[in-house]
Design a protein around this motif. Structure first.
Motif, PDB file in Angstrom:
ATOM      1  N   ASP A   1       0.836  -1.209   0.000  1.00 52.55           N
ATOM      2  CA  ASP A   1       0.000   0.000   0.000  1.00 52.55           C
ATOM      3  C   ASP A   1       0.866   1.252   0.000  1.00 52.55           C
ATOM      4  OD1 ASP A   1      -2.361  -1.354  -0.009  1.00 52.55           O
ATOM      5  OD2 ASP A   1      -2.952  -0.855   2.045  1.00 52.55           O
ATOM      6  N   ARG A   2       0.414   2.240  -0.763  1.00 49.12           N
ATOM      7  CA  ARG A   2       1.038   3.563  -0.721  1.00 49.12           C
ATOM      8  C   ARG A   2       0.382   4.353   0.408  1.00 49.12           C
ATOM      9  NH1 ARG A   2       3.243   5.461  -5.670  1.00 49.12           N
ATOM     10  NH2 ARG A   2       2.256   7.502  -5.380  1.00 49.12           N
ATOM     11  N   VAL A   3       1.201   4.875   1.315  1.00 53.00           N
ATOM     12  CA  VAL A   3       0.680   5.582   2.483  1.00 53.00           C
ATOM     13  C   VAL A   3       1.414   6.911   2.633  1.00 53.00           C
ATOM     14  CG1 VAL A   3       0.224   5.485   4.961  1.00 53.00           C
ATOM     15  CG2 VAL A   3       0.270   3.359   3.617  1.00 53.00           C
ATOM     16  N   ILE A   4       0.660   7.997   2.660  1.00 55.38           N
ATOM     17  CA  ILE A   4       1.225   9.312   2.984  1.00 55.38           C
ATOM     18  C   ILE A   4       1.302   9.414   4.502  1.00 55.38           C
ATOM     19  CG2 ILE A   4       0.813  11.804   2.921  1.00 55.38           C
ATOM     20  CD1 ILE A   4      -0.660  11.296   0.221  1.00 55.38           C
ATOM     21  N   VAL A   5       2.457   9.844   5.001  1.00 51.38           N
ATOM     22  CA  VAL A   5       2.652  10.005   6.448  1.00 51.38           C
ATOM     23  C   VAL A   5       3.083  11.438   6.720  1.00 51.38           C
ATOM     24  CG1 VAL A   5       3.935   9.264   8.481  1.00 51.38           C
ATOM     25  CG2 VAL A   5       3.321   7.591   6.719  1.00 51.38           C
ATOM     26  N   THR A   6       2.354  12.120   7.579  1.00 57.43           N
ATOM     27  CA  THR A   6       2.731  13.477   7.982  1.00 57.43           C
ATOM     28  C   THR A   6       3.200  13.445   9.430  1.00 57.43           C
ATOM     29  OG1 THR A   6       0.377  13.888   8.429  1.00 57.43           O
ATOM     30  CG2 THR A   6       1.256  14.709   6.357  1.00 57.43           C
ATOM     31  N   GLY A   7       4.380  13.988   9.641  1.00 56.81           N
ATOM     32  CA  GLY A   7       5.002  13.965  10.960  1.00 56.81           C
ATOM     33  C   GLY A   7       6.249  13.112  10.912  1.00 56.81           C
ATOM     34  N   MET A   8       7.368  13.645  11.457  1.00 57.91           N
ATOM     35  CA  MET A   8       8.630  12.906  11.463  1.00 57.91           C
ATOM     36  C   MET A   8       9.278  12.924  12.842  1.00 57.91           C
ATOM     37  SD  MET A   8      10.225  13.812   7.698  1.00 57.91           S
ATOM     38  CE  MET A   8      11.398  12.453   7.746  1.00 57.91           C
TER      39      MET A   8
ATOM     40  N   LEU B   1       5.846   3.949   2.325  1.00 57.78           N
ATOM     41  CA  LEU B   1       5.546   5.178   3.040  1.00 57.78           C
ATOM     42  C   LEU B   1       6.152   6.380   2.320  1.00 57.78           C
ATOM     43  CD1 LEU B   1       6.080   4.233   6.819  1.00 57.78           C
ATOM     44  CD2 LEU B   1       4.061   3.895   5.364  1.00 57.78           C
ATOM     45  N   TYR B   2       5.370   7.443   2.229  1.00 60.50           N
ATOM     46  CA  TYR B   2       5.811   8.725   1.670  1.00 60.50           C
ATOM     47  C   TYR B   2       5.705   9.740   2.801  1.00 60.50           C
ATOM     48  CZ  TYR B   2       5.335   6.263  -2.722  1.00 60.50           C
ATOM     49  OH  TYR B   2       5.481   5.348  -3.740  1.00 60.50           O
TER      50      TYR B   2
ATOM     51  N   PHE C   1      11.499   1.403   0.651  1.00 63.46           N
ATOM     52  CA  PHE C   1      10.204   1.372   1.328  1.00 63.46           C
ATOM     53  C   PHE C   1       9.784   2.728   1.887  1.00 63.46           C
ATOM     54  CE2 PHE C   1      11.518  -3.148   1.805  1.00 63.46           C
ATOM     55  CZ  PHE C   1      10.497  -3.693   1.032  1.00 63.46           C
ATOM     56  N   ILE C   2      10.708   3.668   2.021  1.00 62.00           N
ATOM     57  CA  ILE C   2      10.369   5.005   2.526  1.00 62.00           C
ATOM     58  C   ILE C   2      10.894   6.047   1.550  1.00 62.00           C
ATOM     59  CG2 ILE C   2      10.893   6.713   4.320  1.00 62.00           C
ATOM     60  CD1 ILE C   2      10.637   4.585   6.398  1.00 62.00           C
ATOM     61  N   THR C   3      10.011   6.938   1.145  1.00 62.81           N
ATOM     62  CA  THR C   3      10.353   8.055   0.264  1.00 62.81           C
ATOM     63  C   THR C   3      10.100   9.348   1.020  1.00 62.81           C
ATOM     64  OG1 THR C   3       9.720   6.798  -1.702  1.00 62.81           O
ATOM     65  CG2 THR C   3       9.844   9.199  -1.934  1.00 62.81           C
ATOM     66  N   PHE C   4      11.054  10.272   0.948  1.00 59.02           N
ATOM     67  CA  PHE C   4      10.930  11.547   1.650  1.00 59.02           C
ATOM     68  C   PHE C   4      10.207  12.563   0.773  1.00 59.02           C
ATOM     69  CE2 PHE C   4      15.007   9.686   3.257  1.00 59.02           C
ATOM     70  CZ  PHE C   4      14.540   9.361   4.525  1.00 59.02           C
TER      71      PHE C   4
ATOM     72  N   TRP D   1      -3.569   7.663   4.515  1.00 59.06           N
ATOM     73  CA  TRP D   1      -2.856   8.784   5.140  1.00 59.06           C
ATOM     74  C   TRP D   1      -2.810   8.546   6.636  1.00 59.06           C
ATOM     75  CZ3 TRP D   1      -5.261  14.386   5.477  1.00 59.06           C
ATOM     76  CH2 TRP D   1      -4.377  15.233   6.185  1.00 59.06           C
ATOM     77  N   ILE D   2      -1.617   8.608   7.205  1.00 58.28           N
ATOM     78  CA  ILE D   2      -1.433   8.484   8.652  1.00 58.28           C
ATOM     79  C   ILE D   2      -0.832   9.776   9.179  1.00 58.28           C
ATOM     80  CG2 ILE D   2      -0.214   7.267  10.498  1.00 58.28           C
ATOM     81  CD1 ILE D   2      -0.223   4.781   8.723  1.00 58.28           C
ATOM     82  N   GLU D   3      -1.510  10.397  10.136  1.00 60.53           N
ATOM     83  CA  GLU D   3      -0.971  11.578  10.799  1.00 60.53           C
ATOM     84  C   GLU D   3      -0.178  11.088  12.021  1.00 60.53           C
ATOM     85  OE1 GLU D   3      -3.117  15.325  10.846  1.00 60.53           O
ATOM     86  OE2 GLU D   3      -4.943  14.191  10.374  1.00 60.53           O
ATOM     87  N   ALA D   4       1.122  11.020  11.845  1.00 60.29           N
ATOM     88  CA  ALA D   4       1.988  10.410  12.862  1.00 60.29           C
ATOM     89  C   ALA D   4       2.398  11.438  13.905  1.00 60.29           C
ATOM     90  CB  ALA D   4       3.211   9.794  12.198  1.00 60.29           C
ATOM     91  N   ARG D   5       1.503  11.740  14.790  1.00 62.89           N
ATOM     92  CA  ARG D   5       1.784  12.658  15.892  1.00 62.89           C
ATOM     93  C   ARG D   5       0.727  12.460  16.963  1.00 62.89           C
ATOM     94  NH1 ARG D   5      -1.684  17.140  15.095  1.00 62.89           N
ATOM     95  NH2 ARG D   5      -2.553  17.230  12.985  1.00 62.89           N
ATOM     96  N   LEU D   6       1.056  12.882  18.177  1.00 64.37           N
ATOM     97  CA  LEU D   6       0.073  12.824  19.250  1.00 64.37           C
ATOM     98  C   LEU D   6      -1.013  13.868  19.021  1.00 64.37           C
ATOM     99  CD1 LEU D   6       2.349  12.443  22.412  1.00 64.37           C
ATOM    100  CD2 LEU D   6       0.790  10.725  21.482  1.00 64.37           C
TER     101      LEU D   6
END
Length: 649
Positions: free
Chosen positions: A226-233, A284-285, A498-501, A538-543
């Motif tokens: 799956d292609r997944v956009i991830v916001t937060g690093m 993951l993007y 597997f991870i693209t910036f 899309w995953i918002e990777a933050r609290l």
């Protein structure tokens, strides 16, 4: 003598620390005191540090830097009660000096035996230490202090003729004289926007995850490939990375190292890593506001002894408060912070690495102290003393490393991120770059000292919004990042494809409900160019951001709905209302109600309040801010109950 009681709403590390300070500050011959602690997860550990989570998830602090016990360095009125750090606790468990019958998992005992000073412990191991600390505190309390624990969740706190009534989700009630909210990190109720994104993703066979504690999210809907956009690093992203790759069966190897002709597995030190796929990996993007991960933790050591803070001092802050009715963070504090951090970095460079300098410390230091930050005089002094610009302190560039860059294509983004992360690892792990340790320690002390010296009510509205927002975020970005091996793993996953910036300043758009069939749910673009990616997940990777109004915690939400507490709001110059999402408290910890009145027997402590954030744990022998704050709160609670406290030390 009449007995008194206090109830903690939440029984995680903050509650345990305040409880210990109450038992330390309460005289042995005083009236009976009952302390109720209500916690739905694990007492002492709470939700975030509970045992029931992936064993792959780790703290971002080394074992030698974690303690729950006060020591002689702590400047507080109550008596210090020393005890083992996490590392010392493990040694005592091995030696049989501490018996914890709850440790039955052989894997945990292996971690106990193998833990070293610079190890990054798992959260599972930390949960045992925190649970032991809580139980020890309750067991060693004086005969006149009774600690009663309740496994459950508080649903409401109401006033009564004699104090307060605390209701639990079991239907049980607790009559109490005082209440202390220590709810820790809480979720927020889903907004309409988030629900819409979830529907859009689901309609296209995708997945959407709003901000949440990573371990509590079910990522099984994210399928291999799956292609997944991830916001937060930040740290939430690091946890996500661990769970989606190593957590699904992938593994890391040190590149080129072999044992008996076979790959040597599980190495975390000694060079770049390669990733061995398991076949369950998504694509993951990843991007964020800065576009880069948090700086890694530092393994280098100082070449010279550190000095006390020079510019963030009681005398300096007192003069500022005498000159200005309110302080503006950028105008009054930020120059001092810049000069403070520069002072310690340049001292480490000039004294510890004189080959990088063209001036002696005896010549540089007095001229640096006399110059004003931002002045041409200071600029020329630093240029003369430190000829290589890479070693000069530029906090703006640290905060926004890609601000002047525009990327022509995606490959430029990848190349820039790889260079940035590799450079960060070099600066933070190589012994020749101890100046990064000087920056780390100076920022840590500065962050804590500003919180001690500057009352929030003496900051203007703009600054009170800035402190829990940008300032705390900057501190976390520089000083509260992941262990270095996590960034090595990130690079390995990138090399494996597997991870693209995606870069900085992402704009995420959601497909319109009437969009043609086949239109991806989400599109991510960077304002810095180079990245334009579409995906159905899309995953918002933050609290979640702090919120009282929309808190999913029933007790905190009820505080707002009943008017017993209020969310911190400010009015901007154009008349708009802006909220920090935090519960308004006095500097003493007293909760303020909707009418603006201070509630004399209701308190709150933690990141969800408007008080200075001082963190959950403490470094030994560092005059730790969490201990100072918890000790002061404990004495205030006892005094509010009309009870005595031991004489100030």
């Amino acid at each position: 003598m009449d007995s008194r009681s206090v109830t903690f709403v939440g029984g995680g590390p903050r509650a345990a620390m305040v409880l210990e300070r109450i038992t330390a500050n309460y005289p042995d011959d005083a009236a009976p005191l009952t302390v109720h602690v209500v916690e739905p997860f694990e007492l002492g550990a709470g939700r975030i540090w509970r045992y029931d989570q992936s064993p792959l998830l780790k703290l971002n602090s080394m074992a030698q830097d974690i303690t729950m016990f006060t020591d002689a360095s702590v400047e507080c009125e109550g008596p210090a009660r020393e005890g083992p750090t996490l590392l010392e606790w493990c040694h005592a468990v091995i030696a049989g000096e501490i018996t914890d019958h709850r440790i039955t998992d052989p894997e945990i005992m292996r971690q106990v035996r193998e833990l070293g000073p610079e190890s990054f412990p798992t959260r599972q191991l930390q949960s045992f230490y925190l649970g032991w600390f809580y139980r020890r505190t309750a067991e060693l309390a004086a005969d006149n202090v009774r600690v009663k624990t309740h496994r459950g969740m508080v649903t409401s706190v109401t006033e009564s003729a004699n104090g307060h009534v605390v209701e639990l989700d079991s239907g049980d009630t607790i009559a109490t004289d005082a209440v202390v909210y220590t709810v820790g990190h809480t979720d927020s109720m889903g907004s309409n926007t988030q629900l819409s994104r979830e529907r859009t993703a689901g309609a296209r066979g995708g997945f959407y995850a709003p901000p949440a504690y990573t371990n509590d999210v079910d990522y099984s809907a994210v399928r291999p490939g799956d292609r997944v956009i991830v916001t937060g690093m930040g740290l939430a992203f690091i946890d996500l990375m661990v769970l989606l790759y190593e957590g699904r069966g992938g593994r890391f190897e040190t590149m080129g190292e072999r044992v008996d002709g076979q790959p040597r597995e599980g190495i975390r030190d000694g060079g770049p890593l390669s990733y061995v796929a398991c076949g369950q990996e998504p694509q993951l993007y990843v991007g964020s506001r800065r576009g880069v991960p948090y700086h890694s933790k530092i393994t280098s050591v100082l070449s010279v002894d550190s000095e006390p803070l020079q510019f963030i001092t009681p005398e300096t802050v007192t003069r500022l408060l005498e000159q200005h009715s309110t302080l503006n963070f950028h105008e009054h504090l930020w120059p001092l912070i810049n000069q403070e951090l520069g002072y310690h970095v340049y001292r480490e460079l000039i004294v510890g690495h004189p080959e990088r300098a063209r001036m002696s410390w005896e010549e540089f230091a007095p001229a640096y102290r006399a110059a004003h930050w931002g002045s041409n005089e200071l600029h020329q002094l630093v240029r003369k003393a430190i000829p290589d610009s890479r070693y000069r302190v530029d906090l703006a560039s640290i905060d926004r490393p890609f601000d002047d860059m525009f990327f022509e294509d995606t490959q430029q983004v990848q190349d820039a991120l790889v260079r940035y992360i590799e450079r960060d690892l070099t600066l933070r792990t190589h012994p020749d770059h101890s100046e990064t340790q000087a920056l780390f320690l100076a920022l840590l002390r500065t962050y804590m000292e500003i919180g001690r010296l500057v009352p929030l009510e003496h900051l203007d509205d703009e600054s009170q919004r800035l402190v829990p927002g940008w300032w705390h975020g900057f501190f976390s970005f520089v000083d509260s990042g992941p262990p270095a091996h996590r960034l090595q793993e990130l690079l390995a996953l990138h090399r494996a494809g597997f991870i693209t910036f995606l870069g900085p300043d992402l704009e995420i758009t959601t497909a319109h409900p009437d969009a043609p069939e086949g239109t991806p749910a989400f599109r991510a673009r960077s304002r810095a160019g180079g990245a334009d990616v579409s995906a159905n997940s899309w995953i918002e990777a933050r609290l979640p951001a702090p919120t009282v109004v929309s808190s999913a915690d029933p007790a905190l939400h009820q505080v707002h709905s009943s008017g017993a507490g209020v969310e911190q709001n400010f009015e901007t110059e154009d008349g708009a209302t802006v909220s920090t999402g935090k519960l308004v408290v006095e500097s003493t910890g007293h909760v303020v109600d909707r009418a603006g009145d201070v509630r004399p027997t209701v308190f709150a402590a933690g990141h969800f309040t408007s008080a200075w954030n001082v963190g959950a744990f403490a470094r030994p022998n560092s005059n730790s801010a969490p201990f100072r704050q918890c000790d002061a709160l404990a004495r205030t609670v006892l005094t509010a109950l009309g009870l005595p406290v031991v004489p100030a030390t």
